[in-house]
Enzyme design. Structure first.
Site, PDB file in Angstrom:
ATOM      1  N   HIS A  94      -0.200  36.991  14.182  1.00  0.00           N
ATOM      2  CA  HIS A  94      -1.681  37.828  14.298  1.00  0.00           C
ATOM      3  C   HIS A  94      -2.704  37.198  14.630  1.00  0.00           C
ATOM      4  CE1 HIS A  94      -3.224  36.774   9.948  1.00  0.00           C
ATOM      5  NE2 HIS A  94      -3.420  35.328  10.784  1.00  0.00           N
ATOM      6  N   GLY A 111      -2.907  21.212  23.477  1.00  0.00           N
ATOM      7  CA  GLY A 111      -3.134  21.446  24.882  1.00  0.00           C
ATOM      8  C   GLY A 111      -3.476  22.798  24.365  1.00  0.00           C
ATOM      9  N   ASP A 122      -1.546  21.985  19.567  1.00  0.00           N
ATOM     10  CA  ASP A 122      -2.708  22.775  18.456  1.00  0.00           C
ATOM     11  C   ASP A 122      -3.290  22.229  19.798  1.00  0.00           C
ATOM     12  OD1 ASP A 122      -4.677  23.877  17.211  1.00  0.00           O
ATOM     13  OD2 ASP A 122      -3.340  24.233  16.055  1.00  0.00           O
ATOM     14  N   PHE A 182      -2.318  26.745  23.744  1.00  0.00           N
ATOM     15  CA  PHE A 182      -1.170  28.102  24.942  1.00  0.00           C
ATOM     16  C   PHE A 182      -1.314  29.188  26.099  1.00  0.00           C
ATOM     17  CE2 PHE A 182      -1.703  28.979  20.037  1.00  0.00           C
ATOM     18  CZ  PHE A 182      -2.589  30.553  20.677  1.00  0.00           C
TER      19      PHE A 182
HETATM   20  C1  LIG Z   1      -4.595  30.987  11.754  1.00  0.00           C
HETATM   21  S1  LIG Z   1      -4.291  29.167  12.343  1.00  0.00           S
HETATM   22  C2  LIG Z   1      -2.633  28.989  11.856  1.00  0.00           C
HETATM   23  C3  LIG Z   1      -2.413  27.342  11.145  1.00  0.00           C
HETATM   24  C4  LIG Z   1      -0.800  27.305  10.639  1.00  0.00           C
HETATM   25  N1  LIG Z   1      -0.375  27.837  11.713  1.00  0.00           N
HETATM   26  C5  LIG Z   1      -0.779  28.307   8.995  1.00  0.00           C
HETATM   27  O1  LIG Z   1       0.216  28.693   9.154  1.00  0.00           O
HETATM   28  O2  LIG Z   1      -1.624  27.203   8.347  1.00  0.00           O
HETATM   29  C6  LIG Z   1      -4.356  29.038  13.678  1.00  0.00           C
HETATM   30  C7  LIG Z   1      -3.787  27.829  14.396  1.00  0.00           C
HETATM   31  O3  LIG Z   1      -4.052  28.300  15.458  1.00  0.00           O
HETATM   32  C8  LIG Z   1      -4.606  27.055  17.107  1.00  0.00           C
HETATM   33  N2  LIG Z   1      -4.873  27.827  18.423  1.00  0.00           N
HETATM   34  C9  LIG Z   1      -5.998  28.917  18.259  1.00  0.00           C
HETATM   35  N3  LIG Z   1      -5.673  28.687  19.349  1.00  0.00           N
HETATM   36  C10 LIG Z   1      -4.795  28.177  20.403  1.00  0.00           C
HETATM   37  C11 LIG Z   1      -4.961  27.401  21.500  1.00  0.00           C
HETATM   38  N4  LIG Z   1      -5.210  28.382  22.981  1.00  0.00           N
HETATM   39  N5  LIG Z   1      -3.816  26.798  21.972  1.00  0.00           N
HETATM   40  C12 LIG Z   1      -3.048  26.168  21.188  1.00  0.00           C
HETATM   41  N6  LIG Z   1      -3.103  26.438  19.742  1.00  0.00           N
HETATM   42  C13 LIG Z   1      -4.558  26.722  18.920  1.00  0.00           C
HETATM   43  C14 LIG Z   1      -5.560  26.906  16.136  1.00  0.00           C
HETATM   44  O4  LIG Z   1      -6.288  25.699  16.130  1.00  0.00           O
HETATM   45  C15 LIG Z   1      -5.181  27.056  14.015  1.00  0.00           C
HETATM   46  O5  LIG Z   1      -4.917  25.412  13.918  1.00  0.00           O
END
Ligand SMILES: C[S@@+](CC[C@H](N)C(=O)[O-])C[C@H]1O[C@@H](n2cnc3c(N)ncnc32)[C@H](O)[C@@H]1O
Length: 336
Positions: free
Chosen positions: A245, A225, A199, A227
């Site tokens: 989503h 990091g 994350d 993605f």
């Molecule tokens: C909607 S939350 C989902 C959290 C978890 N997977 C769940 O289902 O409860 C989205 C997650 O994606 C992470 N995120 C957002 N942009 C990101 C990026 N560029 N690289 C890695 N993670 C990212 C956010 O920090 C967050 O923890």
């Protein structure tokens, strides 16, 4: 033919009354108070600092909505509110309701504007294109959001931990892991599995605290990091909960492709959220979640199982399937 009835129209149209009553009860920690000990009207009103005019109607509304019980003049939690809405219990899922109360409730009052403009109506309304950069600029909001995600996801996380054939795999990477509840539940239920939570760097301490509290620090590591900038960590199983989503179609396809590249032959990709039924006519929660993505993001939307298996096949996955988890949630599985 039966006469048309107005009940459903009125129930949904005024549904915000019931919703806000429950959100305010969570905000003032009513269920946490009652978990300490049940009280009569006057004592409870005093303890929570409510006005005498409001208290009786407020508590009795919660009785009628089946969030409280009243016996011989005393108010009690129901078994469900006691288990899920007492802040001192590890089973507390009120984080998502706290977030809904503070953020989503006011943002959803701007739904019509979002419907007309296609623009987000949250903190990013006046800001940049990455909703997480804006959300995470405030450490308190960051923590509230990550805990809220655990509340939304916990039931499905348990189902994935128990029902996916983990015996066939050794390592797992959870992409966008947030507090890390999914990978934590997988590791707790499957002692042979080691994993990586991936994350944004701001998330590290919230993840590490949670993993340590669950006694898993030797098996679960955090990899900071984005993605967008780097490949995903390699593992036998790559998981994404409520990630696809958040983003537009191009980013969704890029993430599915990166998941494919991170897996060995035979490895599995699990994407899960409130997958919409292929006919887009019954999973109302999934469709409402997609409207929530309209409010919260610049290009995000929820999708059907058929949409997702299509992106997986495009990326090269040889086998795909959709499996129901709990409530509105399903997982889409792709095997490389
Ligand atoms: C909607 S939350 C989902 C959290 C978890 N997977 C769940 O289902 O409860 C989205 C997650 O994606 C992470 N995120 C957002 N942009 C990101 C990026 N560029 N690289 C890695 N993670 C990212 C956010 O920090 C967050 O923890």
């Amino acid at each position: 033919m039966s006469e048309p009835q107005p009940d459903q129209i009125l129930q949904v149209g005024l549904g915000f009354w019931a919703s806000k009553t429950l959100l305010s009860a969570v905000e003032i920690e009513l269920f946490t108070e009652l978990a300490r000990h049940p009280e009569d009207l006057e004592a409870l009103q005093r303890r929570l600092g409510l006005h005498p005019r409001s208290a009786r109607d407020f508590f009795d509304t919660l009785v009628a909505l089946k969030f409280l019980e009243r016996r011989e003049g005393r108010y009690y939690n129901t078994p469900a509110t006691d288990f899920f809405l007492d802040k001192r219990k590890p089973s507390y899922i009120g984080g998502v309701l706290e977030m809904a109360n503070q953020r989503l409730y006011p943002f959803w009052s701007r739904l019509t504007i979002a419907l007309r403009t296609g623009l987000p109506q949250n903190e990013t309304r006046d800001g940049g294109p990455d909703p997480f950069a804006v959300l995470y600029a405030d450490p308190a909001r960051l923590k509230q959001f990550l805990k809220a995600m655990t509340g939304v996801s916990h039931g499905a996380n348990l189902a994935i931990a128990r029902h996916f054939p983990w015996n066939n795999y050794r390592t797992v990477a959870d992409i966008g892991t947030a507090q890390g509840d999914l990978i934590t539940q997988v590791a707790l239920a499957n002692p042979h599995i080691d994993g990586t939570g991936f994350d944004l760097p701001e998330v590290a301490s919230v993840f590490e605290d949670y993993v340590e509290a669950n006694g898993l620090s030797d098996r679960l590591k955090f990899l900071p990091g984005s993605f967008f900038d780097q490949p995903l960590p390699k593992a036998d199983v790559v998981m994404m909960g409520h990630i696809l989503h958040d983003w537009n179609l191009d980013v969704k396809r890029m993430l599915v492709r990166k998941a494919f590249e991170a897996l060995p032959q035979g490895g599995a990709f699990i994407a899960y959220e409130s997958i919409i039924d292929d006919d887009r006519s019954t999973n109302a929660f999934g469709l409402l979640m997609s409207l929530n993505m309209l409010i919260e993001t610049t290009g995000g939307f929820d999708y059907t199982g058929a949409d997702c298996t299509g992106w997986m096949k495009e990326a090269g996955f040889r086998e795909t399937r959709v499996e129901h988890l709990v409530g509105p949630d399903s997982m889409v599985i792709g095997i490389k």
